[in-house]
Write an enzyme that holds these catalytic residues in place. Structure first.
Site, PDB file in Angstrom:
ATOM      1  CB  SER A 113       0.742   3.962  -4.768  1.00  0.00           C
ATOM      2  OG  SER A 113      -0.646   3.758  -3.904  1.00  0.00           O
ATOM      3  NE  ARG A 114      -4.462   5.947  -1.593  1.00  0.00           N
ATOM      4  CZ  ARG A 114      -5.831   6.237  -2.089  1.00  0.00           C
ATOM      5  NH1 ARG A 114      -6.165   7.267  -2.651  1.00  0.00           N
ATOM      6  NH2 ARG A 114      -6.558   5.555  -1.569  1.00  0.00           N
ATOM      7  N   GLY A 131       0.685  -1.064  -0.181  1.00  0.00           N
ATOM      8  CA  GLY A 131       0.182   0.072   0.074  1.00  0.00           C
ATOM      9  C   GLY A 131       0.910   1.234  -0.104  1.00  0.00           C
ATOM     10  CB  ALA A 190     -10.343  -6.102   9.641  1.00  0.00           C
ATOM     11  CB  ILE A 201      -3.647   9.719   9.669  1.00  0.00           C
ATOM     12  CG1 ILE A 201      -3.211   9.031  10.854  1.00  0.00           C
ATOM     13  CG2 ILE A 201      -2.797  10.229   8.764  1.00  0.00           C
ATOM     14  CD1 ILE A 201      -2.028   9.802  11.827  1.00  0.00           C
ATOM     15  CB  SER A 239      -6.804   1.027  13.119  1.00  0.00           C
ATOM     16  OG  SER A 239      -7.590   2.292  13.459  1.00  0.00           O
ATOM     17  CE1 TYR A 242      -9.319   0.436   8.491  1.00  0.00           C
ATOM     18  CE2 TYR A 242      -9.744   1.334  10.638  1.00  0.00           C
ATOM     19  CZ  TYR A 242      -8.892   0.923   9.648  1.00  0.00           C
ATOM     20  OH  TYR A 242      -7.754   1.724   9.695  1.00  0.00           O
ATOM     21  CG  ASP A 265      -5.827  -7.679  -5.272  1.00  0.00           C
ATOM     22  OD1 ASP A 265      -5.712  -7.302  -4.061  1.00  0.00           O
ATOM     23  OD2 ASP A 265      -6.990  -8.405  -5.598  1.00  0.00           O
TER      24      ASP A 265
END
Length: 262
Positions: A24-25, A22, A168, A198, A152, A165, A72
């Protein structure tokens, strides 16, 4: 100019090879660049090839090697190929950071309004991908290496209208603890970083917020330190856990959230 104290060198990652999912940003990009700035060669993966190549280019501009592998992360066959390719192209794999997560559909929903596909998507992206990543990493990593999972604070507290979420991420915390014991004989350390609020793209969509709303959100969310987090706050925590400075830390979930809520 005198040499830095030896203790400061414990935060260097020279000669190490890292992989960030993950990347890319946002948080993932900051983690990848932070690891490179500390001396590691860094492989990156995400679904967006163009953005991923841009991050790899930034890593190379820091004088470090990088390979960008789009794909993926919920596809376990791809994850296994990814681990093998990093080892083939960069020579080893010492740091695996499972950062990919979030959701393609950030609209808040009560549990009663969720369908099976929405639940499955959240668990696949935020928990199953962490499991398959750790399994692939442990297969190819030498001893005395490290796995870091991005969890998280939602995993340790109620998260209404965001239950899949949160569930998980609670699973990520538990998996981190279990893996730390299983891999301890090989001195593979496994830890997690649990970000607080964030303002990523998904966060902004979930709260239907703009930049002007951020100070108010920090107050509404009762962040003791008075501001929302920044991607570099999470990157710094990952850098610490990846470094020799954290050599006696495993099985922990480090909350980086601006302080405990009342």
């Amino acid at each position: 100019m005198s040499e830095p104290p030896e203790q400061l060198n414990q935060f260097r990652l020279d000669g190490q090879v890292a992989l960030v999912t993950g990347a890319s940003r946002g948080i993932g990009e900051h983690i990848a660049l932070g690891l490179a700035a500390a001396g590691a060669d860094v492989a990156v993966t995400a679904r967006s090839n163009e953005a991923l190549q841009a991050v790899a280019s930034k890593i190379r501009s820091l004088g470090k090697r990088s390979v960008a592998v789009p794909g993926d992360i919920t596809d376990s066959a791809f994850v296994n190929r990814l681990a093998d390719r990093v080892c083939e192209e960069l020579g080893s794999l010492n740091i695996w950071v499972s950062n990919a997560g979030g959701t393609d559909d950030p609209a808040p929903r009560a549990v009663a309004d969720l369908d099976d596909s929405q639940w499955d998507h959240q668990l696949d992206l935020n928990l199953r991908a962490v499991f398959t990543g750790a399994r692939a990493a442990a297969r190819v990593m030498p001893d005395n290496t490290t796995i870091i999972n991005i969890s998280s604070v939602a995993g340790s507290r109620p998260s209404p209208r965001n239950a899949p979420y949160a569930a998980a991420k609670a699973g990520v915390d538990s998996l981190t603890a279990s893996l730390s014991l299983e891999l301890a004989p090989r001195r593979i350390r496994v830890n997690a970083v649990a970000p607080g609020p964030i303002p990523t793209e998904v966060f902004m969509e979930f709260f239907d917020a703009t930049e002007d709303d951020l100070p108010r959100l920090a107050e509404d969310l009762q962040v003791p330190l008075g501001r929302l987090g920044r991607p570099e706050d999470i990157a710094n925590a990952v850098l610490f856990l990846a470094s020799p400075a954290a050599a006696w830390i495993t099985g922990q979930v480090l909350a980086v959230d601006g302080g405990p809520r009342r």
